[in-house]
Scaffold this motif. Structure first.
Motif, mmCIF file in Angstrom:
data_model
loop_
_atom_site.group_PDB
_atom_site.id
_atom_site.type_symbol
_atom_site.label_atom_id
_atom_site.label_comp_id
_atom_site.label_asym_id
_atom_site.label_seq_id
_atom_site.Cartn_x
_atom_site.Cartn_y
_atom_site.Cartn_z
ATOM 1 N N ILE A 49 -5.506 -3.648 1.666
ATOM 2 C CA ILE A 49 -5.704 -3.620 0.269
ATOM 3 C C ILE A 49 -6.716 -2.364 0.023
ATOM 4 O O ILE A 49 -7.696 -2.159 0.656
ATOM 5 C CB ILE A 49 -6.740 -4.791 -0.143
ATOM 6 N N PHE A 50 -6.407 -1.420 -0.564
ATOM 7 C CA PHE A 50 -6.940 -0.026 -0.655
ATOM 8 C C PHE A 50 -7.274 0.359 -1.971
ATOM 9 O O PHE A 50 -6.646 -0.001 -3.127
ATOM 10 C CB PHE A 50 -6.077 0.974 0.138
ATOM 11 N N PRO A 51 -8.386 1.269 -2.283
ATOM 12 C CA PRO A 51 -8.467 1.835 -3.645
ATOM 13 C C PRO A 51 -7.495 2.940 -3.921
ATOM 14 O O PRO A 51 -7.260 3.451 -2.866
ATOM 15 C CB PRO A 51 -9.982 2.372 -3.428
ATOM 16 N N ALA A 52 -7.443 2.988 -5.460
ATOM 17 C CA ALA A 52 -6.468 4.001 -5.750
ATOM 18 C C ALA A 52 -7.035 4.698 -7.112
ATOM 19 O O ALA A 52 -8.089 3.930 -7.618
ATOM 20 C CB ALA A 52 -5.173 3.508 -5.981
ATOM 21 N N PRO A 53 -6.559 5.919 -7.190
ATOM 22 C CA PRO A 53 -7.482 6.655 -8.452
ATOM 23 C C PRO A 53 -7.095 5.782 -9.743
ATOM 24 O O PRO A 53 -5.999 5.044 -9.843
ATOM 25 C CB PRO A 53 -6.528 7.807 -8.403
ATOM 26 N N ALA A 54 -7.851 5.721 -10.706
ATOM 27 C CA ALA A 54 -7.644 5.201 -11.822
ATOM 28 C C ALA A 54 -7.080 5.928 -12.828
ATOM 29 O O ALA A 54 -7.251 6.315 -13.907
ATOM 30 C CB ALA A 54 -9.018 4.965 -12.491
ATOM 31 N N VAL A 55 -5.560 5.898 -12.519
ATOM 32 C CA VAL A 55 -4.607 6.576 -13.462
ATOM 33 C C VAL A 55 -4.089 5.873 -14.683
ATOM 34 O O VAL A 55 -3.515 6.173 -15.464
ATOM 35 C CB VAL A 55 -3.308 7.215 -12.807
ATOM 36 N N GLY A 56 -4.545 4.360 -14.820
ATOM 37 C CA GLY A 56 -4.120 3.705 -15.690
ATOM 38 C C GLY A 56 -2.891 3.682 -16.240
ATOM 39 O O GLY A 56 -1.825 3.513 -15.190
ATOM 40 N N TYR A 57 -2.192 4.156 -17.363
ATOM 41 C CA TYR A 57 -1.034 4.315 -18.141
ATOM 42 C C TYR A 57 -0.470 5.711 -17.849
ATOM 43 O O TYR A 57 0.071 6.334 -18.555
ATOM 44 C CB TYR A 57 -1.202 3.826 -19.469
ATOM 45 N N GLY A 58 -1.152 6.422 -16.705
ATOM 46 C CA GLY A 58 -0.500 7.664 -16.319
ATOM 47 C C GLY A 58 -1.193 8.633 -16.463
ATOM 48 O O GLY A 58 -0.637 10.069 -16.537
ATOM 49 N N ALA A 84 -17.591 4.460 -10.957
ATOM 50 C CA ALA A 84 -16.373 5.063 -11.505
ATOM 51 C C ALA A 84 -15.165 4.049 -11.436
ATOM 52 O O ALA A 84 -15.407 3.134 -10.725
ATOM 53 C CB ALA A 84 -15.833 6.392 -10.484
ATOM 54 N N PRO A 85 -14.269 3.836 -12.319
ATOM 55 C CA PRO A 85 -13.292 3.122 -12.284
ATOM 56 C C PRO A 85 -12.215 3.337 -11.272
ATOM 57 O O PRO A 85 -12.132 4.353 -10.789
ATOM 58 C CB PRO A 85 -12.802 3.272 -13.571
ATOM 59 N N ILE A 86 -11.749 2.369 -10.721
ATOM 60 C CA ILE A 86 -10.791 2.580 -9.372
ATOM 61 C C ILE A 86 -9.605 1.410 -9.865
ATOM 62 O O ILE A 86 -9.702 0.517 -10.562
ATOM 63 C CB ILE A 86 -11.225 2.436 -8.129
ATOM 64 N N GLU A 87 -8.563 1.746 -9.181
ATOM 65 C CA GLU A 87 -7.507 0.719 -9.029
ATOM 66 C C GLU A 87 -7.082 0.255 -7.579
ATOM 67 O O GLU A 87 -7.782 0.695 -6.526
ATOM 68 C CB GLU A 87 -6.476 1.445 -9.705
ATOM 69 N N SER A 161 -5.028 12.254 -5.527
ATOM 70 C CA SER A 161 -6.400 12.491 -4.948
ATOM 71 C C SER A 161 -6.618 11.555 -3.782
ATOM 72 O O SER A 161 -6.241 10.455 -3.917
ATOM 73 C CB SER A 161 -7.719 11.958 -5.842
ATOM 74 N N THR A 162 -7.307 11.995 -2.590
ATOM 75 C CA THR A 162 -7.770 11.295 -1.769
ATOM 76 C C THR A 162 -8.601 10.202 -2.077
ATOM 77 O O THR A 162 -9.260 10.390 -2.810
ATOM 78 C CB THR A 162 -8.211 11.994 -0.726
ATOM 79 N N MET A 163 -8.441 9.063 -1.404
ATOM 80 C CA MET A 163 -9.743 8.138 -1.621
ATOM 81 C C MET A 163 -10.013 7.534 -0.279
ATOM 82 O O MET A 163 -9.372 7.669 0.795
ATOM 83 C CB MET A 163 -8.979 6.814 -2.483
ATOM 84 N N TYR A 164 -11.246 7.100 -0.376
ATOM 85 C CA TYR A 164 -12.225 6.606 0.786
ATOM 86 C C TYR A 164 -12.423 5.262 0.549
ATOM 87 O O TYR A 164 -12.423 4.930 -0.654
ATOM 88 C CB TYR A 164 -13.120 7.463 1.161
ATOM 89 N N TYR A 165 -12.945 4.368 1.536
ATOM 90 C CA TYR A 165 -13.354 3.165 1.399
ATOM 91 C C TYR A 165 -14.286 2.621 2.528
ATOM 92 O O TYR A 165 -13.982 3.068 3.566
ATOM 93 C CB TYR A 165 -12.304 2.295 1.126
ATOM 94 N N SER A 166 -14.988 1.628 2.122
ATOM 95 C CA SER A 166 -15.842 0.725 3.082
ATOM 96 C C SER A 166 -15.279 -0.551 2.835
ATOM 97 O O SER A 166 -14.233 -0.840 2.021
ATOM 98 C CB SER A 166 -17.212 1.029 2.820
ATOM 99 N N GLY A 167 -15.907 -1.726 3.280
ATOM 100 C CA GLY A 167 -15.601 -3.033 3.031
ATOM 101 C C GLY A 167 -15.656 -3.450 1.950
ATOM 102 O O GLY A 167 -14.816 -4.183 1.313
ATOM 103 N N ASP A 168 -16.534 -2.883 0.975
ATOM 104 C CA ASP A 168 -16.749 -3.483 -0.333
ATOM 105 C C ASP A 168 -16.656 -2.450 -1.398
ATOM 106 O O ASP A 168 -16.920 -2.631 -2.691
ATOM 107 C CB ASP A 168 -18.035 -4.218 -0.360
ATOM 108 N N ARG A 169 -16.452 -1.188 -1.216
ATOM 109 C CA ARG A 169 -16.348 -0.181 -2.108
ATOM 110 C C ARG A 169 -15.212 0.982 -1.851
ATOM 111 O O ARG A 169 -15.001 0.839 -0.752
ATOM 112 C CB ARG A 169 -17.775 0.733 -2.047
ATOM 113 N N GLY A 170 -14.810 1.516 -3.271
ATOM 114 C CA GLY A 170 -14.010 2.470 -3.046
ATOM 115 C C GLY A 170 -14.418 3.815 -3.546
ATOM 116 O O GLY A 170 -15.446 3.928 -4.501
ATOM 117 N N TYR A 171 -14.070 4.830 -2.913
ATOM 118 C CA TYR A 171 -14.884 6.374 -3.084
ATOM 119 C C TYR A 171 -13.970 7.357 -3.483
ATOM 120 O O TYR A 171 -12.795 7.468 -2.880
ATOM 121 C CB TYR A 171 -15.594 6.567 -2.006
ATOM 122 N N TYR A 172 -14.027 8.152 -4.488
ATOM 123 C CA TYR A 172 -13.495 9.200 -4.852
ATOM 124 C C TYR A 172 -13.953 10.375 -3.643
ATOM 125 O O TYR A 172 -15.198 10.233 -3.073
ATOM 126 C CB TYR A 172 -13.412 9.721 -6.155
#
Length: 213
Positions: A49-58, A84-87, A161-172
């Motif tokens: 389960i990983f964070p992803a950029p918030a591209v929404g509807y493209g 920031a929003p993430i997916e 965009s690359t994404m980063y994460y800790s246990g409870d947050r996603g980062y740009y």
């Protein structure tokens, strides 16, 4: 929350969403999230389960407006954070099996009506310390000019965009915003905004972006 999870009965909460894994007969694990349901044959693989950029509807850009403009003195800089929003991308063995949005979606026009584009939109305070938010952007605002400069928003490309994460947050990745003239320049460094974070995929920078409007 973010990271790898064994295929066994459990609940995993991510923001306003909840994933339910339920072990069944025949080495089957039933995956449920809202109206999405999958049957997964158990293996040694884990559910990622990983964070992803918030591209929404493209959309290709993210616009974050500051609740209060930030003013930087000449030949000085300021380091901080914004929400920031993430997916969320759910993977098995490198294959994406589910992808969803957390929180409310908001969009805004970036630029003029004739030549502008639609960007994902979020309103955030500017924090000097990392906020307790599901999605975070680390910023360095630098002013190499001889004049005072102010900034009320950042806009940057998020496609691939690359994404980063800790246990409870996603980062740009860390963004460096240079306010040398009247057009701020945004550098998506591809680097983590702080130490101790895990990367999603291969880290890499993106071309610099000029905030023309």
């Amino acid at each position: 929350m973010f990271g790898e999870h064994g295929l066994r009965t459990r609940f995993i909460k991510i923001g306003d969403k909840r994933i339910h894994l339920l072990e069944e007969k025949g080495d089957i694990v039933r995956y449920r999230r809202d109206d999405t349901e999958l049957l997964i044959k158990k293996s040694d693989n884990k559910l990622g389960i990983f964070p992803a950029p918030a591209v929404g509807y493209g959309v290709k850009f993210l616009m974050i407006k500051f609740k209060a403009p930030v003013v930087v003195p000449p030949r000085d800089s300021l380091t901080g954070f914004v929400e920031a929003p993430i997916e969320v991308d759910v993977r098995l063995g490198g294959k994406s099996v589910d992808h969803f949005i957390v929180g409310r979606e908001k969009y805004a026009l970036y630029g003029t009506i004739e030549a502008g584009l639609i960007a994902r939109y979020h309103l955030s305070p500017f924090y000097l310390e990392e906020p307790d938010s599901l999605g975070v952007v680390g910023l360095i605002l630098t002013n190499p000019s001889d004049d005072w400069k102010s900034l009320d928003r950042i806009v940057f490309p998020i496609t691939n965009s690359t994404m980063y994460y800790s246990g409870d947050r996603g980062y740009y990745p860390l963004l460096i915003v240079t306010m040398k003239n009247h057009i701020p320049e945004v550098n998506n460094t591809g680097k983590p905004p702080r130490e101790g974070l895990n990367a999603v995929g291969d880290a890499g920078s993106l071309p610099n972006f000029l905030m023309r409007w």
